[in-house]
Design a protein around this motif. Structure first.
Motif, PDB file in Angstrom:
ATOM      1  N   GLY D 132       0.809  -1.208   0.000  1.00  0.00           N
ATOM      2  CA  GLY D 132       0.000   0.000   0.000  1.00  0.00           C
ATOM      3  C   GLY D 132       0.847   1.265   0.000  1.00  0.00           C
ATOM      4  O   GLY D 132       0.342   2.359   0.213  1.00  0.00           O
ATOM      5  N   MET D 133       2.126   1.121  -0.241  1.00  0.00           N
ATOM      6  CA  MET D 133       3.043   2.256  -0.132  1.00  0.00           C
ATOM      7  C   MET D 133       3.309   2.940  -1.481  1.00  0.00           C
ATOM      8  O   MET D 133       4.127   3.855  -1.556  1.00  0.00           O
ATOM      9  N   ARG D 135       1.637   5.081  -3.140  1.00  0.00           N
ATOM     10  CA  ARG D 135       1.374   6.520  -3.138  1.00  0.00           C
ATOM     11  C   ARG D 135       2.476   7.320  -2.460  1.00  0.00           C
ATOM     12  O   ARG D 135       2.588   8.528  -2.668  1.00  0.00           O
ATOM     13  N   PHE D 136       3.255   6.669  -1.625  1.00  0.00           N
ATOM     14  CA  PHE D 136       4.365   7.365  -0.971  1.00  0.00           C
ATOM     15  C   PHE D 136       5.677   7.182  -1.743  1.00  0.00           C
ATOM     16  O   PHE D 136       6.607   7.950  -1.546  1.00  0.00           O
ATOM     17  N   GLU D 224      -5.849 -17.747   5.576  1.00  0.00           N
ATOM     18  CA  GLU D 224      -4.777 -17.795   4.582  1.00  0.00           C
ATOM     19  C   GLU D 224      -3.420 -18.186   5.161  1.00  0.00           C
ATOM     20  O   GLU D 224      -2.647 -18.866   4.502  1.00  0.00           O
ATOM     21  N   TYR D 225      -3.108 -17.722   6.340  1.00  0.00           N
ATOM     22  CA  TYR D 225      -1.772 -17.951   6.890  1.00  0.00           C
ATOM     23  C   TYR D 225      -1.724 -19.045   7.948  1.00  0.00           C
ATOM     24  O   TYR D 225      -0.754 -19.149   8.707  1.00  0.00           O
TER      25      TYR D 225
ATOM     26  N   SER E 105      -1.671  -4.307   9.092  1.00  0.00           N
ATOM     27  CA  SER E 105      -1.331  -4.787   7.745  1.00  0.00           C
ATOM     28  C   SER E 105      -0.229  -5.839   7.773  1.00  0.00           C
ATOM     29  O   SER E 105      -0.043  -6.563   6.794  1.00  0.00           O
ATOM     30  N   GLY E 108      -1.771 -10.132   8.262  1.00  0.00           N
ATOM     31  CA  GLY E 108      -2.545 -10.993   7.371  1.00  0.00           C
ATOM     32  C   GLY E 108      -2.948 -10.250   6.114  1.00  0.00           C
ATOM     33  O   GLY E 108      -2.349  -9.235   5.760  1.00  0.00           O
ATOM     34  N   ARG E 109      -3.952 -10.766   5.431  1.00  0.00           N
ATOM     35  CA  ARG E 109      -4.387 -10.203   4.150  1.00  0.00           C
ATOM     36  C   ARG E 109      -5.146  -8.891   4.348  1.00  0.00           C
ATOM     37  O   ARG E 109      -5.095  -8.012   3.505  1.00  0.00           O
ATOM     38  N   GLY E 132      -2.464   4.626   2.655  1.00  0.00           N
ATOM     39  CA  GLY E 132      -2.201   3.535   1.721  1.00  0.00           C
ATOM     40  C   GLY E 132      -2.752   2.201   2.220  1.00  0.00           C
ATOM     41  O   GLY E 132      -2.428   1.146   1.684  1.00  0.00           O
ATOM     42  N   MET E 133      -3.565   2.247   3.255  1.00  0.00           N
ATOM     43  CA  MET E 133      -4.035   1.018   3.900  1.00  0.00           C
ATOM     44  C   MET E 133      -5.403   0.557   3.372  1.00  0.00           C
ATOM     45  O   MET E 133      -5.957  -0.424   3.869  1.00  0.00           O
ATOM     46  N   ARG E 135      -6.238  -1.033   0.773  1.00  0.00           N
ATOM     47  CA  ARG E 135      -6.272  -2.410   0.276  1.00  0.00           C
ATOM     48  C   ARG E 135      -6.312  -3.443   1.386  1.00  0.00           C
ATOM     49  O   ARG E 135      -6.684  -4.589   1.158  1.00  0.00           O
ATOM     50  N   PHE E 136      -5.885  -3.055   2.567  1.00  0.00           N
ATOM     51  CA  PHE E 136      -5.941  -3.967   3.707  1.00  0.00           C
ATOM     52  C   PHE E 136      -7.236  -3.794   4.505  1.00  0.00           C
ATOM     53  O   PHE E 136      -7.622  -4.665   5.258  1.00  0.00           O
TER      54      PHE E 136
END
Lengths: 234, 234, 234, 234, 234, 234
Positions: D132-133, D135-136, D224-225, E105, E108-109, E132-133, E135-136
């Motif tokens: 998600g980074m 944009r930075f 998932e994990y 973040s 996990g997903r 930027g979070m 998506r999480f």
């Protein structure tokens, strides 16, 4: 100032409804005229209808240009032919989906769109993205009433109203965008019923064009939207 | 298997070039035919040209449907009328921008597009987004050669080649997408010159249609792309 | 033209199913071979399995390179080792998730993925984003059948079919992508049952590689995907 | 609290540099150990190297699990094997790209990444998106110094410093992220030189793991994990 | 090292709860102090409250600067005044939404946010995007308990716990972010109940500031976050 | 209809310039008043200034509400306090960045923003994203003239004009958005000079509010923007 609101389908009664909506918006120095496309489909309910409506729409705008019209509204929620129209018109051209979505974005966190047939929801989603309004567009819902039934079916207002109410509840939205020029006259009634702002694109687009002309703003005629090169068509 | 590659402009010599490119792709049981639109613009270099080319394109596809064509390529980099064509065709329909961009995405981190006139770059960007290829599309560049000059101007190949080389250097891209059906025959020459994969959409789209027909896949005819409702047009 | 379809798990019966799917795709001058990884996990159902399958996959591709194979398919829906494979292969390499998603994007507004275990849906979502297919991927659904049960459990076809039907209804999608190489042979049956296009990535990827080789296209060997620097590994 | 910082390449001198960076971070009750992968590539400079480093990394983490290590850092800027490591470790696992980018996002509007070879910039971009980074992350720049030369070439510090300075000027960024574990010991020197915050991922990741363990937080082991299903590998 | 955790509302009992959470985090050389804003709203539950809390927050940070505080936490989930605080503080400033989302973040997903009143969910979504979070962040849910009732209503813990459980089930998430500083003390209890990692932003932000100060990192004071120009305010 | 255009800084001469711009927009039944904030910064050139201007702005809107003002413009390009203002006003509230960006999106493929100090460009980028205008915003450029110098420095018009010209050339944009209320009176002069549409947000926002009031539309008062709960502030 002269503005044309072009109905890109060929159904005169629908143009008459549009005329009733926009006539009240004209000021002392503004003339707003609803115009019907000379040829094309009687209603626009598919990608095919939309594509086939564009030559008639562009023909209407071409006529307007010859008489010095200052700006245009494309009065179909698919905003057909918008880019081409901007190339051939000197003044601004605004689609009703474009205007309605922009307007609704000022009213809260997000809006729902209520349109006619489910098969048109994909196009509405595409337009939301094109205009940058995707983040505000929380859902697109169909009431499954064909375009021309909106004016002839007496139960249509109620059905659209209920679809709007369900959309707001489902999406948690702050406003409704009506997804068809044929719903324009229902706007106030629905808003009163559901207690949430309801946006009619025909009115919103007409006011947007009026504002742009007032500011002396129009499509940039350098680059992408310059007048197209002249050609002999077959 | 019969595939039609439809040139949506009315210039027969351009169709002939397309035919030369795709004829080699046909297998023993595949017939690939390049078809010229019966009416419309001689070349497509503006939103106006593109919009006005669509009825002729749809007319051609309508003819194909009557003779049982299995799939279609729209051989103009603006992919005009793609949605409408998918509604009226039983088999798959692929645009050359669509196929070229998808293909180029398999070849590295990203590609550059080299198109004709700068005024068409906006449309190419819009298509990259539509197809989800925006993240691979690192730049869109114009060589400022009009479409029909591509086949008549002897210096065109060199100019397009140099534009491709500059694009790759500027964008740091791994491939070039040629942004006009009129560049199809230049593809190999340019690739040999610049040492980076170059994708011609006409070939790519024809092979994509062939693959789809082989797999028995076509546009879903439920929902958005169902056959449009029949209407009496004015 | 020689294409290898590499099964990155070590289960020969699964490779046999893959071979049955792709054998029909070979033309008179094309040889398509299904290859099993020499070492690694018997099935790939976790990030761990996927990571551990990559050395065996790369070993297989290394063997292929020594015999001049023209292109490769990675026949596992997680597309393991795709970037590394592209570095070491001279010809194109395509993952089955990659090919299936691209293919499905040509068939309508959006597709659903139906995969095996829920724990693999995160990886599928990641791949949809990587390939730019996120906007077409309307939902990812698990049928909770382990990979190897797909071929041994007689009720598997029915369960996957029902999962596909539910996915299409839930997502309003126009196509289904089968999320496991082990589902390849079910493709036609499911499509016939649910009346919506169903895409098998093994077939789609093989045809994509064939098309790329036909066009003389491969991974760009300048920059990111150049042959890796030689090193002495411990 | 015991934390392992795993160097997924097999070069012990690089592990020693990492150890010097993180040893100062341990508190009275924290033990931080730098660990070298038992097998794999001597440095990671390609997708191939990265893929081939993962089994060794996972082997190291497997050893750690047997002795009850509380958390892990993956000390390579490609964050290889992160998802698989999270499946097999009970405690948190953090990659150094992950930690460095998150950390840099707290320091201003955006950061630049300065990495080793240009061929690794694609992977860094992919990770920026994954975390998600994107944009930075205003730019990713290579200094074209191979990983192992960072410790042996006396001019490396100066070259990396200049690359950082150019990156900040070019991107207008507020911070620099060092794109290789081998640059960890240069961090303070560069920051002093260029007058902008510089982030070393090895330190940042170690502190992030320490914080997570302090909060009793780790990878969710549902879904998932979860621990991967046990299998007999070939 | 001295860190201030500033409660930007004026309710001392809430500051006391925050103090209890963070006191355990201080090491031998670290002093962590919870500070109450001198003026502003007693709780922050609207955009209006948030805007009006900022001058008090900045006043507190201004006091901290005079005594050489090394870093600050803004202990309200709307992260009010974060940009302005970064301009006036020499050391790092972290919001609790920022820290909590970044932390989650790593686990996990994706995560769910559980906040107080539904009217604050829009702000939380905006922050997820800013950091930027997005998506999480799989969902943002309200428990409809006003901020100050969290500490006085004995049934609040149970209600928040149930909201967390529902959020995880609905979103399929791997972690929960608590969306209010007033929930900080509930964190462990909820995690134990629902069996999924739960992140309290107050703790996470304090540890993030501690890590940044340890690394000698702070807001870049060149460009956007430089000390604001001095002015005479009316 | 009564509209207030609120200058959220305390400089009366700037309000006078705003008044000159908007007075011409009032129709026979519309009264448009430019209002100065009673307290706060003399100009807004940092996040700190912006945050500190909000209480004065909200105070002004509070006064407006008591006299039944129908709609408000926030006449600073950072659109400070927009969300809070929407909560406390019954009628619509529009920021000048919001209106200018929306307006410019109707004029072509994309626009450039020209603002005062470089330190404010980050905020402009954030607003472009918030309003969905990021895809149209091709660049944000500073002329490095402080806000109050715009009206006192005789060379300012020329400098801003040149910055606009450079921005259009650099970005390949179709329009310019002026990034400060203090530039409003320069709008026509610049447009005439550079031959590309130039948008002043003060005028655009005033016309937008007028249109919204004409349509009977305002912020949805259910949910996020409902009147804030009453509280005793300290």
């Amino acid at each position: 100032m002269r503005i044309w609101v072009v109905n890109p389908n060929t159904t005169e009664t629908m143009t008459a409804g549009i005329a009733r909506c926009v006539s009240a918006l004209a000021g002392p120095t503004t003339e707003i005229t609803a115009v019907t496309s000379r040829f094309g489909p009687p209603s626009i309910e598919s990608h095919y209808d939309e594509a086939m409506s564009v030559p008639g729409l562009l023909d209407a705008i071409g006529s307007g240009e010859q008489t010095g019209v200052d700006g245009y509204v494309i009065a179909c929620f698919g905003d057909p032919g918008l880019d081409a129209a901007r190339e051939i018109a000197a003044g601004p051209v605004i689609g009703i989906a474009e205007a309605a979505m922009h307007t609704a974005s000022h009213l809260g966190r997000g809006f729902s769109v209520v349109t006619t047939l489910a098969r048109t929801t994909g196009r509405a989603a595409e337009l939301a993205q094109r205009y940058g309004m995707q983040r505000f567009c929380l859902g697109i819902h169909a009431c499954e009433i064909p375009v021309l039934d909106l004016e002839t079916d007496p139960s249509a207002v109620k059905a659209v109203t209920e679809a709007c109410r369900r959309a707001v509840d489902h999406d948690g939205s702050d406003a409704v965008v009506l997804g068809c020029a044929g719903m324009a006259e229902m706007c106030r009634v629905i808003a009163d019923e559901i207690g949430v702002p309801v946006v009619d694109g025909v009115t919103a687009a007409t006011l947007t064009v009026q504002s742009l002309v007032t500011m002396g703003l129009s499509t940039c005629k350098r680059g992408e939207y310059a007048t197209p090169p002249e050609k002999v068509y077959t």
